[in-house]
Design an enzyme around this catalytic site. Structure first.
Site, PDB file in Angstrom:
ATOM      1  N   SER A  68       3.280  -8.770  -3.945  1.00  0.00           N
ATOM      2  CA  SER A  68       2.530  -7.508  -3.983  1.00  0.00           C
ATOM      3  C   SER A  68       3.374  -6.260  -3.781  1.00  0.00           C
ATOM      4  O   SER A  68       2.877  -5.152  -3.980  1.00  0.00           O
ATOM      5  CB  SER A  68       1.400  -7.532  -2.941  1.00  0.00           C
ATOM      6  OG  SER A  68       0.378  -8.415  -3.339  1.00  0.00           O
ATOM      7  N   LYS A  71       3.546  -3.784  -6.578  1.00  0.00           N
ATOM      8  CA  LYS A  71       2.477  -2.808  -6.801  1.00  0.00           C
ATOM      9  C   LYS A  71       2.937  -1.374  -6.529  1.00  0.00           C
ATOM     10  O   LYS A  71       2.402  -0.432  -7.115  1.00  0.00           O
ATOM     11  CB  LYS A  71       1.271  -3.148  -5.925  1.00  0.00           C
ATOM     12  CG  LYS A  71       0.665  -4.517  -6.220  1.00  0.00           C
ATOM     13  CD  LYS A  71      -0.362  -4.918  -5.168  1.00  0.00           C
ATOM     14  CE  LYS A  71      -0.908  -6.312  -5.416  1.00  0.00           C
ATOM     15  NZ  LYS A  71      -1.864  -6.742  -4.358  1.00  0.00           N
ATOM     16  N   TYR A 195       0.278  -9.244 -14.829  1.00  0.00           N
ATOM     17  CA  TYR A 195       0.156  -9.127 -13.371  1.00  0.00           C
ATOM     18  C   TYR A 195       0.840 -10.297 -12.661  1.00  0.00           C
ATOM     19  O   TYR A 195       1.605 -10.106 -11.708  1.00  0.00           O
ATOM     20  CB  TYR A 195      -1.321  -9.051 -12.986  1.00  0.00           C
ATOM     21  CG  TYR A 195      -1.561  -8.999 -11.499  1.00  0.00           C
ATOM     22  CD1 TYR A 195      -1.204  -7.866 -10.763  1.00  0.00           C
ATOM     23  CD2 TYR A 195      -2.141 -10.061 -10.822  1.00  0.00           C
ATOM     24  CE1 TYR A 195      -1.425  -7.804  -9.387  1.00  0.00           C
ATOM     25  CE2 TYR A 195      -2.360 -10.018  -9.462  1.00  0.00           C
ATOM     26  CZ  TYR A 195      -2.001  -8.892  -8.745  1.00  0.00           C
ATOM     27  OH  TYR A 195      -2.209  -8.838  -7.392  1.00  0.00           O
ATOM     28  N   TYR A 247      -3.165  -4.012   3.666  1.00  0.00           N
ATOM     29  CA  TYR A 247      -4.562  -4.407   3.553  1.00  0.00           C
ATOM     30  C   TYR A 247      -5.309  -4.118   4.852  1.00  0.00           C
ATOM     31  O   TYR A 247      -5.223  -3.014   5.384  1.00  0.00           O
ATOM     32  CB  TYR A 247      -4.672  -5.876   3.119  1.00  0.00           C
ATOM     33  CG  TYR A 247      -3.771  -6.191   1.950  1.00  0.00           C
ATOM     34  CD1 TYR A 247      -3.936  -5.520   0.743  1.00  0.00           C
ATOM     35  CD2 TYR A 247      -2.737  -7.108   2.059  1.00  0.00           C
ATOM     36  CE1 TYR A 247      -3.093  -5.788  -0.344  1.00  0.00           C
ATOM     37  CE2 TYR A 247      -1.896  -7.385   0.976  1.00  0.00           C
ATOM     38  CZ  TYR A 247      -2.086  -6.711  -0.214  1.00  0.00           C
ATOM     39  OH  TYR A 247      -1.255  -6.968  -1.271  1.00  0.00           O
ATOM     40  N   VAL A 265       3.132 -11.496  -0.055  1.00  0.00           N
ATOM     41  CA  VAL A 265       2.976 -12.821   0.546  1.00  0.00           C
ATOM     42  C   VAL A 265       4.201 -13.714   0.313  1.00  0.00           C
ATOM     43  O   VAL A 265       4.252 -14.826   0.834  1.00  0.00           O
ATOM     44  CB  VAL A 265       1.686 -13.522   0.048  1.00  0.00           C
ATOM     45  CG1 VAL A 265       0.459 -12.752   0.491  1.00  0.00           C
ATOM     46  CG2 VAL A 265       1.715 -13.738  -1.455  1.00  0.00           C
TER      47      VAL A 265
END
Length: 311
Positions: A68, A71, A195, A247, A265
């Protein structure tokens, strides 16, 4: 030139030694089979300052799955291409939910809360794809990352990408749900292929810190002079990292570390010290929120020792 921190190498070396007692803490991301086999006792850390000063420790040159953290870079690319129109399709508020939650999407009519939860990142990827074939989209993101990391060897790990696709049922659900609301324009399978591949990029801590350095220097790479984005956008990206980068644990990270950051992760974390440095840490064992257990501990130590917290 005055160095950013005269004893930075000593600080980083000390952190590397101290983390040895904590290695193996946390749990690897076993829901992605290719990540489940990674040795949880690994740790790497790299700091690159805007004035060129660097410090590294342990496994700083060992590649890992960016996941992630990608991103941050796709958001940068999308803002450069779409400008503020991107914010019509994705919000900027903390979600308070898990990274792959579908709960808020129906209530908010397919507009994800922010670009760092999976739904928001899928929208950003769709904006970048813009009707092209998946191979072009993947190459576009990979080449951007190669320029930012200053390496031609950075590439997608095909095993991880395949593993992500084989287990990405929730991401399929999120994408189809947003397509139903008209917030996904390219075919769902094409968007998800890009993605999954962007999340499967292999990168080292040293390369990741180098790639994020432009965010510490008002959008301009201080080493080669590339204007990657405007200073205004760099500030806004850092702001979203601070409020949404971890998050439902973003507040905890801000409280303990006090730096804009983005976790993945795969065990990596990119942290930005505005005006000073970019920091990357990696250790595969994750806490309950999906952030590297040892990596977050190391960043807390670094921020305290250097007094780099933005607070």
């Amino acid at each position: 030139m005055t160095k950013s921190h005269p004893d930075l190498s000593d600080i980083v070396a000390t952190i590397g030694r101290d983390m040895g007692a904590h290695l193996g803490g946390g749990k690897v991301a076993d829901y992605i089979p290719a990540l489940a086999r990674v040795d949880a006792r690994r740790f790497g850390m790299a700091v690159i300052c805007c004035d060129g000063q660097t410090a590294e420790t342990s496994d700083a040159w060992m590649p890992f799955s960016i996941q992630s953290i990608s991103k941050v870079f796709t958001l940068t690319m999308a803002l450069e291409r779409l400008g503020d129109d991107l914010w019509k399709r994705v919000g900027r508020e903390p979600s308070g939910s898990r990274f792959n939650s579908i709960v808020q999407l129906e209530h908010e009519q397919g507009i994800p809360r922010n670009p760092f939860i999976n739904a928001g990142a899928i929208v950003v990827t769709d904006a970048l794809l813009a009707g092209r074939c998946p191979a072009e989209g993947v190459a576009d993101i990979r080449d951007f990352m190669r320029r930012r990391a200053d390496t031609e060897t950075l590439d997608v790990d095909p095993e991880v990408a395949t593993s992500e696709a084989a287990t990405g049922f929730r991401n399929q659900s999120l994408a189809n749900f947003m397509r139903g609301f008209g917030n996904l324009h390219s075919p769902v399978d094409d968007v998800l292929q890009v993605y999954f591949n962007q999340c499967a990029l292999r990168i080292t801590s040293r390369q990741l810190a180098r790639a994020g350095l432009f965010l510490a220097n008002a959008g301009t790479d201080p080493i080669n002079g590339d204007v990657v984005t405007t200073s205004k956008r760099a500030r806004r990206i850092a702001a979203v990292m601070m409020t949404c980068g971890h998050y439902d644990a973003s507040g905890e990270f801000a409280f303990h570390v006090g730096l804009p950051g983005k976790s993945g992760v795969g065990g990596g974390i990119l942290a930005i010290v505005p005006g000073k440095a970019a920091v990357a840490v990696w250790s595969p064992g994750l806490d309950e929120a999906g952030t590297s257990y040892v990596g977050a501990m190391a960043l807390k130590r670094l921020a305290a020792a250097t007094r780099w917290s933005v607070f």
